[in-house]
Scaffold this motif. Structure first.
Motif, PDB file in Angstrom:
ATOM      1  N   HIS A 112     -36.757  14.206  -3.021  1.00 48.42           N
ATOM      2  CA  HIS A 112     -36.156  13.718  -3.406  1.00 48.42           C
ATOM      3  C   HIS A 112     -35.253  12.903  -4.091  1.00 48.42           C
ATOM      4  O   HIS A 112     -34.379  12.794  -3.566  1.00 48.42           O
ATOM      5  CB  HIS A 112     -34.875  15.166  -3.754  1.00 48.42           C
ATOM      6  CG  HIS A 112     -35.226  15.765  -4.896  1.00 48.42           C
ATOM      7  ND1 HIS A 112     -33.820  15.367  -5.910  1.00 48.42           N
ATOM      8  CD2 HIS A 112     -35.643  17.243  -5.816  1.00 48.42           C
ATOM      9  CE1 HIS A 112     -33.660  16.179  -7.226  1.00 48.42           C
ATOM     10  NE2 HIS A 112     -34.878  16.908  -6.902  1.00 48.42           N
ATOM     11  N   CYS A 154     -35.086  20.732 -14.700  1.00 51.72           N
ATOM     12  CA  CYS A 154     -34.646  20.595 -12.993  1.00 51.72           C
ATOM     13  C   CYS A 154     -33.454  20.113 -13.717  1.00 51.72           C
ATOM     14  O   CYS A 154     -33.031  19.262 -14.712  1.00 51.72           O
ATOM     15  CB  CYS A 154     -35.510  19.380 -12.799  1.00 51.72           C
ATOM     16  SG  CYS A 154     -34.705  18.335 -12.026  1.00 51.72           S
ATOM     17  N   CYS A 190     -31.762  11.707 -13.465  1.00 51.73           N
ATOM     18  CA  CYS A 190     -32.672  10.634 -12.587  1.00 51.73           C
ATOM     19  C   CYS A 190     -33.857  10.084 -13.257  1.00 51.73           C
ATOM     20  O   CYS A 190     -34.647   9.853 -14.537  1.00 51.73           O
ATOM     21  CB  CYS A 190     -33.826  12.005 -12.580  1.00 51.73           C
ATOM     22  SG  CYS A 190     -35.204  11.879 -11.530  1.00 51.73           S
ATOM     23  N   CYS A 207     -40.169  17.604 -16.533  1.00 48.13           N
ATOM     24  CA  CYS A 207     -38.821  18.238 -15.777  1.00 48.13           C
ATOM     25  C   CYS A 207     -38.114  18.386 -16.934  1.00 48.13           C
ATOM     26  O   CYS A 207     -37.405  18.807 -15.973  1.00 48.13           O
ATOM     27  CB  CYS A 207     -38.056  16.936 -15.733  1.00 48.13           C
ATOM     28  SG  CYS A 207     -39.414  15.758 -14.691  1.00 48.13           S
ATOM     29  N   CYS A 232     -38.650  19.176  -7.187  1.00 43.77           N
ATOM     30  CA  CYS A 232     -39.384  18.346  -7.566  1.00 43.77           C
ATOM     31  C   CYS A 232     -40.725  18.077  -8.181  1.00 43.77           C
ATOM     32  O   CYS A 232     -41.364  18.233  -7.399  1.00 43.77           O
ATOM     33  CB  CYS A 232     -38.693  16.838  -6.639  1.00 43.77           C
ATOM     34  SG  CYS A 232     -39.144  15.387  -7.752  1.00 43.77           S
ATOM     35  N   TRP A 233     -40.473  17.713  -9.580  1.00 42.19           N
ATOM     36  CA  TRP A 233     -42.464  17.155 -10.257  1.00 42.19           C
ATOM     37  C   TRP A 233     -42.964  17.032  -9.904  1.00 42.19           C
ATOM     38  O   TRP A 233     -44.138  16.802  -9.370  1.00 42.19           O
ATOM     39  CB  TRP A 233     -42.168  17.830 -12.140  1.00 42.19           C
ATOM     40  CG  TRP A 233     -41.798  19.058 -12.542  1.00 42.19           C
ATOM     41  CD1 TRP A 233     -40.834  18.927 -13.171  1.00 42.19           C
ATOM     42  CD2 TRP A 233     -42.642  19.941 -12.318  1.00 42.19           C
ATOM     43  NE1 TRP A 233     -40.716  20.496 -13.813  1.00 42.19           N
ATOM     44  CE2 TRP A 233     -42.192  21.123 -13.308  1.00 42.19           C
ATOM     45  CE3 TRP A 233     -43.856  20.626 -11.733  1.00 42.19           C
ATOM     46  CZ2 TRP A 233     -42.620  22.624 -13.374  1.00 42.19           C
ATOM     47  CZ3 TRP A 233     -44.477  22.203 -12.291  1.00 42.19           C
ATOM     48  CH2 TRP A 233     -43.587  22.359 -12.767  1.00 42.19           C
TER      49      TRP A 233
HETATM   50  S1  SF4 Z   1     -38.041  17.291 -11.549  1.00 45.81           S
HETATM   51 FE1  SF4 Z   1     -38.419  15.619 -12.698  1.00 45.81          FE
HETATM   52  S2  SF4 Z   1     -36.154  15.240 -13.302  1.00 45.81           S
HETATM   53 FE2  SF4 Z   1     -35.783  16.781 -11.622  1.00 45.81          FE
HETATM   54  S3  SF4 Z   1     -35.981  15.391  -9.902  1.00 45.81           S
HETATM   55 FE3  SF4 Z   1     -37.842  15.664 -10.180  1.00 45.81          FE
HETATM   56  S4  SF4 Z   1     -38.588  13.942 -11.078  1.00 45.81           S
HETATM   57 FE4  SF4 Z   1     -36.390  14.127 -11.312  1.00 45.81          FE
END
Ligand code: SF4
Ligand code: ATP
Ligand code: MG
Lengths: 318, 330
Positions: free
Chosen positions: A249, A285, A291, A298, A314-315
């Motif tokens: 992550h 998120c 991030c 996200c 996490c995407w």
């Molecule tokens: S979901 Fe998107 S914003 Fe959240 S940690 Fe993963 S990449 Fe970063």
């Protein structure tokens, strides 16, 4: 973890009611833990670690807004027990606790030996002398000299008091001990000593640990598994071997990069910004605002993805 | 190329000689002094202009007392401290007040060190007001300038401390220390209360400001890993005394004192195979009320010899620029 885990936590939620709205301190937490294993719950201040410990042990304050989810201890959902059953069969019997700053919470007017013996008397109706004998055994386990049994907490150093608190959690021979920041108030050398004790206990006793901490480096000494908590949620769980080599992550990666390492020219990094409020956490998120890898998706809440047995919310890993 | 003179060629800005601070322990009706806590018991070192000296030791070893006594926020029991060749302890109150402008402190607890009822812009201006620097409008402008230096914005100046996170408050503390354009800042555990993920942001700001304003730092910490990247030299304290002092490289790679070695070995590393046992020292830090005879570290030292219990080793320069107090390296 081939066989059935000792503990399986699913979608655990603990929200607190406040004047400004619900504090989502624990919001859909999940993780697993095997027999004789240690899982480290890693997280920074205010992310909900202590609230998670309270949720697991059902030590709830008055202002609970929502408390739900499933906690399987040896395959039985202990969330389904009523409070009396929970008190009689679970808390301090099968699952015990070393609370945050435990060493400062010992009763000042009781001898420490009596305090360590007390859970035996309360939960098993053990005779006082037998309970004291059991306490003495625990003192040896955690490396407190036996003549300290008759002393009072104020006569002991911080490190010794913390060992007493650990002895108290072990005295009923629970299968699971939850430690909330067991060494964060202690000096490095004392910290090292306490961790040596914990490592030995883990080898010698039939016990599993949930170690709750913000101290990444220290936690790596005990961890078999790691669960990283951010803004009330678990964002990655993994086995320790893989986690400390290469977390997945973005938050875990940046967190690891911020730990100073001795005798290297690599300057520690930092994460700009701050975690979101748990009063109204963002829809998507919860790490998105900080991030560097953030992208369009996200803004929706990422599901938990499974990447070769590692769970990561996490995407990027869709 | 960097044409600035290296710190080693620069003059000493701070000279500390045999600094002693005992705190009396009073008891009884007459509040007679029944004992002395020997918080600092004969400490000597120098800090060069533009240098960062790290000062490390476990809680209660006297490092905070050293920092505060140097600034004369606490009156010393004995010893001398020179700032820019002037004896701080011999100064009269008005001279001291003028001197204070050049010597500031950043505290460990970013929560307690700001007035909760004052917008932070005013907190930052306070020192300017005390020293009657500029008129109110200029002071406000300096405050905003300082806020920007620590990565905050103009609109933050009107907000109150509770509206900021720990890291932001610590940066506000830095802005406040900076407003008077001091030469020397005692940083007393400035990142110990912060989450690790934001610690180096504050450390980087301190480093950038040092470069920009030619600042000199005494950087106090309880952990050797925090001071490594910011210090030029590092001193290690144990029970009121310095036990070792040398340049950073040498201290981390070739420590001489057994206590320094133990502290280094105790630092955990985040690694899956870090399951090694760290060096175990017997016992806890003894009480500074009654420090052990001989070498204060001898009851816990794995290598103690007979002489260590009998006679105190002198803190001396055992190799060029490398000071230590230990019979083994004598
Ligand atoms: S979901 Fe998107 S914003 Fe959240 S940690 Fe993963 S990449 Fe970063
Ligand atoms: N009884 C309560 N009522 C309302 N809010 C609470 C309560 N207990 C905790 N909180 C809030 O829940 C959030 C998580 O707190 P918690 O103590 O679980 O965090 P933590 O990760 O243990 O923090 P720390 O690192 O400081 O120990 C915080 O915002 C806290 O203020
Ligand atoms: Mg907590």
């Amino acid at each position: 973890m081939a066989k059935e885990p000792l503990l399986r936590v699913n979608d655990l939620v603990l929200h607190f009611r406040t004047r400004n709205g619900a504090v989502q301190a624990v919001d859909g937490v999940f993780f697993e833990l095997g027999y004789k294993e240690a899982v480290v719950i890693l997280g920074e201040s205010g992310c909900g670690k202590s609230s998670l410990a309270r949720a697991l042990l059902r030590l709830l304050p008055r202002n609970v807004e929502r408390y739900s989810g499933k906690i399987y201890l040896e395959n039985a959902n202990i969330m389904a027990l009523d409070d009396e059953q929970f008190r009689q069969n679970i808390r301090w019997v099968r699952m015990s606790f070393v609370p945050q700053a435990a060493m400062n919470a010992l009763n000042p007017v009781l001898r420490v030996g009596d305090q360590v013996a007390e859970p035996m008397i309360v939960h098993y109706g053990t005779k006082k002398e037998d309970a004291l004998a059991q306490a003495a055994k625990m003192f040896q386990q955690v490396g407190v000299p036996l003549d300290f049994l008759n002393r009072y907490a104020f006569e002991l150093s911080g490190g010794m008091r913390q060992r007493v608190a650990i002895a108290m959690a072990l005295v009923t021979a629970p299968m699971l001990v939850i430690l909330d920041e067991p060494t964060s108030a202690l000096d490095v050398l004392t910290q090292a000593n306490i961790f040596n004790v914990l490592k030995r206990l883990k080898k010698e006793l039939e016990v599993s640990f949930i170690l709750i901490t913000h101290d990444i480096a220290t936690s790596s000494e005990l961890a078999d598994r790691v669960a990283v908590m951010y803004a009330g949620q678990i964002i990655e769980t993994s086995d320790a071997q893989r986690f400390f080599r290469e977390p997945l992550h973005p938050y875990s990666k940046m967190l690891m990069a911020s730990v100073p390492r001795l005798r290297t020219n690599v300057e520690p990094d930092f994460i700009s910004g701050q975690p979101p409020s748990l009063l109204k956490p963002p829809q998507g998120c919860r790490f998105a605002e900080r991030c560097p890898k953030r992208f369009a998706k996200c803004s929706q809440e990422p599901p938990v993805m499974n990447v070769d047995g590692i769970q990561v919310k996490c995407w990027l890993y869709e | 190329m960097d044409a600035r003179p290296q710190p080693s060629q620069k003059p000493d800005l701070v000279v500390v000689k045999n600094l002693v601070k005992y705190f009396p322990v009073r008891s009884g009706l007459l509040q007679r002094t029944v004992a002395q806590v020997k918080a600092v018991d004969g400490v000597s070192f120098t800090i060069k202009d533009g240098e960062t000296l790290g000062l490390v030791g476990e809680s209660g070893c006297g490092k905070t007392t050293v920092g505060r006594t140097i600034l004369r926020l606490i009156e010393p029991t004995a010893g001398e401290v020179y700032f820019n060749r002037e004896n701080i302890f011999a100064m009269r109150p008005d001279a001291l007040k003028a001197m204070r402008r050049h010597m500031q402190i950043i505290f460990q607890d970013p929560y307690a060190s700001l007035n909760p009822r004052m917008p932070i812009g005013e907190s930052i201006m306070e020192g300017l007001h005390i020293h009657k620097i500029g008129h109110p409008k200029e002071r406000w402008e300096i405050a905003i300038q300082m806020l920007k230096k620590v990565g905050l914005e103009e609109y933050h100046a009107r907000r109150y401390p509770h509206e900021f996170s720990g890291g932001q408050r610590q940066r506000i503390g830095i802005a406040r220390a900076l407003a008077l354009r001091p030469k020397f800042i005692v940083c007393d555990e400035p990142v110990s209360a912060l989450d690790v993920s934001i610690q180096s942001q504050v450390l980087n700001i301190l480093k950038d400001l040092q470069r920009e304003f030619g600042l000199t730092y005494l950087f106090i910490a309880h952990n050797l890993s925090v001071v490594e990247h910011i210090s030029d030299r590092v001193g290690v304290m144990y029970l009121g005394k310095l036990v070792e002092l040398t340049d950073r490289e040498t201290l981390y790679r070739e420590p001489l004192h057994p206590y320094t070695k133990a502290l280094l070995s105790a630092i955990p590393i985040p690694h899956p195979n870090a399951k090694r046992d760290r060096i175990i020292l017997k016992g806890d830090v003894p009480s500074p009320l009654n420090p052990p005879r001989g070498c204060r570290f001898h009851p816990r030292c794995p290598w103690a010899k007979d002489i260590c219990a009998r006679q105190e080793p002198e803190f001396k320069e055992v190799r060029p620029g490398h000071w230590a107090a230990c019979w083994l390296v004598d």
